[in-house]
Scaffold this motif. Structure first.
Motif, mmCIF file in Angstrom:
data_model
loop_
_atom_site.group_PDB
_atom_site.id
_atom_site.type_symbol
_atom_site.label_atom_id
_atom_site.label_comp_id
_atom_site.label_asym_id
_atom_site.label_seq_id
_atom_site.Cartn_x
_atom_site.Cartn_y
_atom_site.Cartn_z
ATOM 1 N N GLU A 50 26.379 -5.188 -35.842
ATOM 2 C CA GLU A 50 27.665 -4.627 -35.459
ATOM 3 C C GLU A 50 27.864 -3.246 -36.075
ATOM 4 O O GLU A 50 28.340 -2.312 -35.416
ATOM 5 C CB GLU A 50 28.784 -5.586 -35.898
ATOM 6 N N THR A 51 27.473 -3.092 -37.342
ATOM 7 C CA THR A 51 27.584 -1.796 -38.022
ATOM 8 C C THR A 51 26.672 -0.763 -37.375
ATOM 9 O O THR A 51 27.059 0.402 -37.182
ATOM 10 C CB THR A 51 27.244 -1.951 -39.510
ATOM 11 N N ASP A 89 30.444 -6.889 -30.677
ATOM 12 C CA ASP A 89 31.596 -7.149 -31.539
ATOM 13 C C ASP A 89 32.110 -8.571 -31.346
ATOM 14 O O ASP A 89 32.498 -9.248 -32.310
ATOM 15 C CB ASP A 89 32.726 -6.152 -31.246
ATOM 16 N N GLY A 90 32.107 -9.017 -30.087
ATOM 17 C CA GLY A 90 32.559 -10.371 -29.799
ATOM 18 C C GLY A 90 31.680 -11.435 -30.415
ATOM 19 O O GLY A 90 32.178 -12.427 -30.980
ATOM 20 N N ILE A 91 30.380 -11.249 -30.331
ATOM 21 C CA ILE A 91 29.438 -12.201 -30.933
ATOM 22 C C ILE A 91 29.613 -12.222 -32.444
ATOM 23 O O ILE A 91 29.662 -13.286 -33.073
ATOM 24 C CB ILE A 91 27.987 -11.831 -30.571
ATOM 25 N N GLU A 92 29.713 -11.035 -33.055
ATOM 26 C CA GLU A 92 29.874 -10.959 -34.508
ATOM 27 C C GLU A 92 31.161 -11.646 -34.940
ATOM 28 O O GLU A 92 31.189 -12.394 -35.927
ATOM 29 C CB GLU A 92 29.875 -9.489 -34.934
ATOM 30 N N GLU A 182 37.006 -20.444 -26.379
ATOM 31 C CA GLU A 182 37.745 -19.295 -25.850
ATOM 32 C C GLU A 182 37.081 -17.976 -26.238
ATOM 33 O O GLU A 182 37.059 -17.023 -25.441
ATOM 34 C CB GLU A 182 39.194 -19.330 -26.334
ATOM 35 N N GLN A 183 36.531 -17.917 -27.438
ATOM 36 C CA GLN A 183 35.851 -16.695 -27.860
ATOM 37 C C GLN A 183 34.586 -16.449 -27.048
ATOM 38 O O GLN A 183 34.295 -15.312 -26.649
ATOM 39 C CB GLN A 183 35.536 -16.772 -29.353
ATOM 40 N N CYS A 191 31.029 -9.008 -20.887
ATOM 41 C CA CYS A 191 29.824 -8.733 -20.100
ATOM 42 C C CYS A 191 30.199 -8.313 -18.679
ATOM 43 O O CYS A 191 29.614 -7.382 -18.117
ATOM 44 C CB CYS A 191 28.919 -9.966 -20.064
ATOM 45 N N GLN A 192 31.182 -9.000 -18.101
ATOM 46 C CA GLN A 192 31.639 -8.628 -16.761
ATOM 47 C C GLN A 192 32.227 -7.222 -16.759
ATOM 48 O O GLN A 192 32.055 -6.473 -15.791
ATOM 49 C CB GLN A 192 32.680 -9.620 -16.258
#
Length: 206
Positions: A50-51, A89-92, A182-183, A191-192
């Protein structure tokens, strides 16, 4: 403008950003969560991706600010970069919640979510490779596949939430599982967003 065989630094930057997202998502997919102590190291490793993504975005912004001419609209370049980075960012953030909850119960629905997210990111990288070759029309098939994978995630979300409310009696566990699902669904939406931005760029430039 797109007939030049010379590699464009903005398109190269987008490909580098996409590949960093791909590496981070692949790491999340491959990592093994067997006990609570695994979660800290996984969060640390994900934070490094992410960084790195934030650094790449900053470098792109500097390059955009210093350049008079860009191969496509500078707003589209930055928007695509940010949309790509949103996935990472979402995965992290999701894996940080695993650590926050001391949550280690990775089930089949979560693995399926990550599988389709990983495939979506793979398609995004292929699209960026085509962008580097200035084959804008060729990018469309990858955008379509990303949207197809997002629909798969919609189905996983609906079925997993239905099953959760039918079977889980512990309210705390229900809250945790629902939050995680939900996350993952939100990451699929990110992605969409990448696919939609790719299609916008094609429409404006092809």
């Amino acid at each position: 403008m797109f007939s030049s065989k010379k590699s464009d630094p903005f398109f190269e930057s987008l490909l580098t950003i996409a590949k960093n997202v791909q590496q981070g998502v692949n790491y999340a997919y491959e990592c093994k969560i067997e006990n609570v102590s695994d979660l800290k190291q996984i969060s640390v490793n994900m934070k490094s991706y992410e960084t790195a993504g934030d650094k790449l975005i900053h470098e792109l912004i500097v390059m955009l600010n210093q350049s008079f001419m860009t191969p496509i609209e500078r707003e589209d370049i930055l928007d695509l970069a940010i949309k790509l980075d949103d996935v990472l960012d979402g995965i992290e953030n999701t894996l940080a919640h695993f650590e926050m909850y001391s949550f280690i119960e990775v089930n089949e629905a979560m693995r399926q979510f990550l599988h389709f997210i990983m495939m979506s990111v793979d398609e995004a990288v292929k699209a960026m490779e085509l962008l580097n070759r200035k084959d804008l029309l060729g990018m469309r098939k990858h955008a379509i596949l990303i949207k197809n994978y997002e629909r798969e995630c919609d189905e996983i979300f609906r079925s997993s939430i239905t099953q959760l409310f039918q079977t889980e009696k512990d309210p705390i566990r229900l809250i945790i599982f629902k939050d995680i699902y939900e996350q993952f669904e939100e990451i699929a939406d990110y992605c969409q967003n990448v696919a939609n931005t790719i299609e916008t760029i094609i429409m404006r430039n092809a």
